[in-house]
Design an enzyme around this catalytic site. Structure first.
Site, PDB file in Angstrom:
ATOM      1  N   TRP A   1       0.827  -1.220   0.000  1.00  9.75           N
ATOM      2  CA  TRP A   1       0.000   0.000   0.000  1.00  9.75           C
ATOM      3  C   TRP A   1       0.852   1.256   0.000  1.00  9.75           C
ATOM      4  O   TRP A   1       0.550   2.224  -0.703  1.00  9.75           O
ATOM      5  CB  TRP A   1      -0.984  -0.012   1.166  1.00  9.75           C
TER       6      TRP A   1
ATOM      7  N   ASP B   1      -1.859   6.957   5.841  1.00 11.15           N
ATOM      8  CA  ASP B   1      -2.899   6.026   5.420  1.00 11.15           C
ATOM      9  C   ASP B   1      -3.208   5.161   6.633  1.00 11.15           C
ATOM     10  O   ASP B   1      -2.372   4.378   7.080  1.00 11.15           O
ATOM     11  CB  ASP B   1      -2.382   5.169   4.258  1.00 11.15           C
TER      12      ASP B   1
ATOM     13  N   LYS C   1     -12.509  -1.404   6.435  1.00  6.81           N
ATOM     14  CA  LYS C   1     -11.808  -2.269   7.386  1.00  6.81           C
ATOM     15  C   LYS C   1     -12.402  -2.108   8.791  1.00  6.81           C
ATOM     16  O   LYS C   1     -12.841  -3.057   9.392  1.00  6.81           O
ATOM     17  CB  LYS C   1     -10.312  -1.963   7.413  1.00  6.81           C
TER      18      LYS C   1
HETATM   19  C1  LIG Z   1      -7.346  -1.794   2.059  1.00  3.99           C
HETATM   20  C2  LIG Z   1      -6.276  -0.784   2.078  1.00  3.99           C
HETATM   21  C3  LIG Z   1      -6.130   0.158   1.050  1.00  3.99           C
HETATM   22  C4  LIG Z   1      -6.994   0.159  -0.185  1.00  3.99           C
HETATM   23  O1  LIG Z   1      -8.165   0.827   0.061  1.00  3.99           O
HETATM   24  P1  LIG Z   1      -9.226   1.136  -1.089  1.00  3.99           P
HETATM   25  O2  LIG Z   1     -10.286   1.812  -0.292  1.00  3.99           O
HETATM   26  O3  LIG Z   1      -9.635  -0.169  -1.680  1.00  3.99           O
HETATM   27  O4  LIG Z   1      -8.589   2.016  -2.079  1.00  3.99           O
HETATM   28  C5  LIG Z   1      -5.134   1.097   1.176  1.00  3.99           C
HETATM   29  N1  LIG Z   1      -4.316   1.120   2.237  1.00  3.99           N
HETATM   30  C6  LIG Z   1      -4.421   0.217   3.230  1.00  3.99           C
HETATM   31  C7  LIG Z   1      -3.491   0.284   4.387  1.00  3.99           C
HETATM   32  C8  LIG Z   1      -5.398  -0.756   3.179  1.00  3.99           C
HETATM   33  O5  LIG Z   1      -5.509  -1.652   4.165  1.00  3.99           O
END
Ligand SMILES: *Cc1c(COP(=O)(O)O)cnc(C)c1O
Length: 379
Positions: A113, A184, A208
Site C-alpha cells: 500500500w 494512510d 476495514k
Molecule cells: C485496504 C487498504 C487500502 C486500499 O483501500 P481502497 O479503499 O480499496 O482504495 C489502502 N491502504 C491500506 C493500508 C489498506 O488496508
C-alpha cells in the site's frame, strides 16, 4: 434469511466484519422494517431514497462527522471530509493538493500500500523513499528516519498499519523535518487511542474498521487547506472544494455515511477507542502467543512491529512445495470448521487473521483453539 442467522467467523481483510447490531440497524434504515424515525429518517422512506440535501440526511451526516471527532479523536483543528474513491484515490489526491513547488514528497516504504501511494505521487512530482523494510520482506516497521533525511519535504507519508504483512507503527511518530506527516490509516483507524494531532492529514477507506466500502474518511489540518493544488488538477480533486461544501460537492455515499455513524455509535457503546484498544491488544496477544509457541506456524511480523488488526503467518516446511501444501490443507480445514477468510495476501502467502474492532474476542479464542488442535492432530 436474516442477518442474525449463524455466521462463520469472518476473518476477511476487507470489506470486513461489522457488528451485528450495526447490520440490524442498517437494515431498519432500508425502510420496510423497524423504526426508521429513530435514525432521523422521514416517514418510511429509506436512506437509499432520500436527497443528500434533505434535513434527515443532513442530521445523519452531521452526527457522523461529530462522532469522527468525539469517538475517533480527530482534533478540532482538522476538517473531516467523507469522500469516495477509497484510500487509493487519496494516494493521488494527497500529492495533487500537498506537493509544493520544488519540494519532494517523502515516503516510508512498508509494503504494497505504501508503494502504491508512492507510485501514484511519483506521477505528479518529485518523490523519495526515506526508509524501507523491503529487504526483510516487510516483516517490520523500519527505524524512523532522522529529520535530515526528509528535511524540506512537502510532507512525509506513512502507512500506520500494513494490512498485508501484519505490521503496525507502535505509535504515530512525530515529523520533525518541517513538513507535515500524512498517514494512510485504512486498517487501524479507531483501533486504539492514537496521537492524531501529530498528523497533518489522515485518511482511511472505511471498509476495514469503519463501515462499508465506497466511503473514505479524510481529516486534514485547517492550515493545509490553504496549500495551492498543483496546476491542472480539476476542482473536484481539491480538498478545499470538498471542505467548502461540507463534503456535499456531489452526491455522497449516503448509505455508507449512515453505516459509519452506526459503527461509531457502536464503538462508543463499547467504551470507545480506549476500551477497544485494550480488547484489541488482548486479542492479538493471545493469537501471537499461540503462533510463537508453535513449531508449525511462523508469524510474519517481528516483535515490536506487530499489528493488532492483522496477524499474518506462514506454515513451516523445508521446501516451498511443502509449505504450500501445508498452507492449502490448513486453509481447507479452517474453512470446513467455520473459520472464513484466513487466506493470506498473495504477496506474502500463508495465512492472515484480520481481527478488527468488530471481531469478537471469543472468535479469537476459537481460532487459537483451532490452531493448537490442528497442529496437534494434522500438523
Ligand atoms: C485496504 C487498504 C487500502 C486500499 O483501500 P481502497 O479503499 O480499496 O482504495 C489502502 N491502504 C491500506 C493500508 C489498506 O488496508
Amino acid at each position: 434469511m436474516t442477518v442474525a442467522a449463524p455466521r462463520p467467523l469472518n476473518f476477511s481483510s476487507g470489506p470486513a466484519i461489522l457488528p451485528l447490531e450495526v447490520l440490524e440497524r442498517a437494515k431498519e434504515a432500508l425502510g420496510q422494517l423497524g423504526t426508521p424515525s429513530e435514525l432521523g429518517l422521514e416517514g418510511r422512506l429509506s436512506i437509499l431514497e432520500i436527497s443528500h440535501r434533505s434535513r434527515a440526511f443532513a442530521s445523519i451526516h452531521e452526527r457522523a462527522i461529530e462522532r469522527v471527532h468525539t469517538v475517533l479523536g480527530v482534533p478540532r483543528t482538522h476538517r473531516v471530509l467523507l469522500l469516495q474513491g477509497g484510500a487509493s484515490l487519496q494516494f493521488a489526491m494527497v500529492g495533487m493538493n500537498l506537493l509544493e513547488p520544488q519540494r519532494r514528497a517523502c515516503f516510508i516504504d512498508t509494503g504494497v500500500w505504501s508503494t502504491k501511494a508512492y507510485k501514484e505521487t511519483a506521477h505528479l512530482g518529485p518523490t523519495e523513499i526515506v526508509a524501507s523494510s523491503a529487504e526483510t520482506r516487510y516483516d517490520r516497521i523500519p527505524a524512523f528516519p532522522e529529520p535530515e533525511r526528509y528535511a524540506g519535504a512537502s510532507y512525509l507519508h506513512i502507512t500506520t498499519n500494513n494490512t498485508i504483512y501484519g505490521t503496525e507503527f507502535a505509535e504515530i511518530p512525530r515529523s520533525e523535518g518541517g513538513g507535515p506527516l500524512v498517514a494512510d490509516m485504512s486498517s487501524n483507524i479507531g483501533s486504539r487511542p492514537m496521537a492524531l494531532e501529530r498528523l497533518g492529514l489522515g485518511y482511511a477507506g472505511a471498509q476495514k474498521n469503519l463501515g462499508p466500502s465506497g466511503l473514505t474518511l479524510v481529516f486534514i489540518e485547517e492550515s493545509l487547506l490553504a496549500r495551492k493544488p498543483l496546476p491542472n488538477v480539476p476542482t473536484f480533486l481539491h480538498y478545499r472544494s470538498h471542505a467548502d461544501n461540507n463534503s456535499l460537492l456531489n452526491t455522497p455515499n449516503t448509505f455508507g455515511i449512515l453505516v459509519l455513524d452506526l459503527v461509531l455509535e457502536w464503538m462508543e457503546s463499547q467504551g470507545g477507542v480506549a476500551a477497544l484498544g485494550e480488547r484489541n491488544a488482548r486479542k492479538a496477544d493471545k493469537l501471537y502467543r499461540v503462533l510463537d509457541e508453535s513449531a508449525l506456524y511462523r508469524p510474519h511480523a517481528q516483535r515490536g512491529s506487530r499489528s493488532t488488526m492483522n496477524v499474518a503467518w506462514t506454515l513451516a516446511g523445508d521446501t516451498e512445495e511443502e509449505r504450500d501444501r501445508r498452507t492449502k490443507a490448513f486453509l481447507a480445514a479452517s474453512e470446513a470448521n467455520g473459520l472464513s477468510g484466513l487466506k493470506g495476501h498473495r504477496s506474502v502467502g500463508g495465512c492472515r487473521a484480520s481481527i478488527y474492532n468488530a471481531f469478537p474476542e471469543s472468535g479469537v479464542d476459537t481460532l487459537c483453539e483451532f490452531l493448537r488442535e490442528y497442529e496437534r492432530t494434522a500438523g
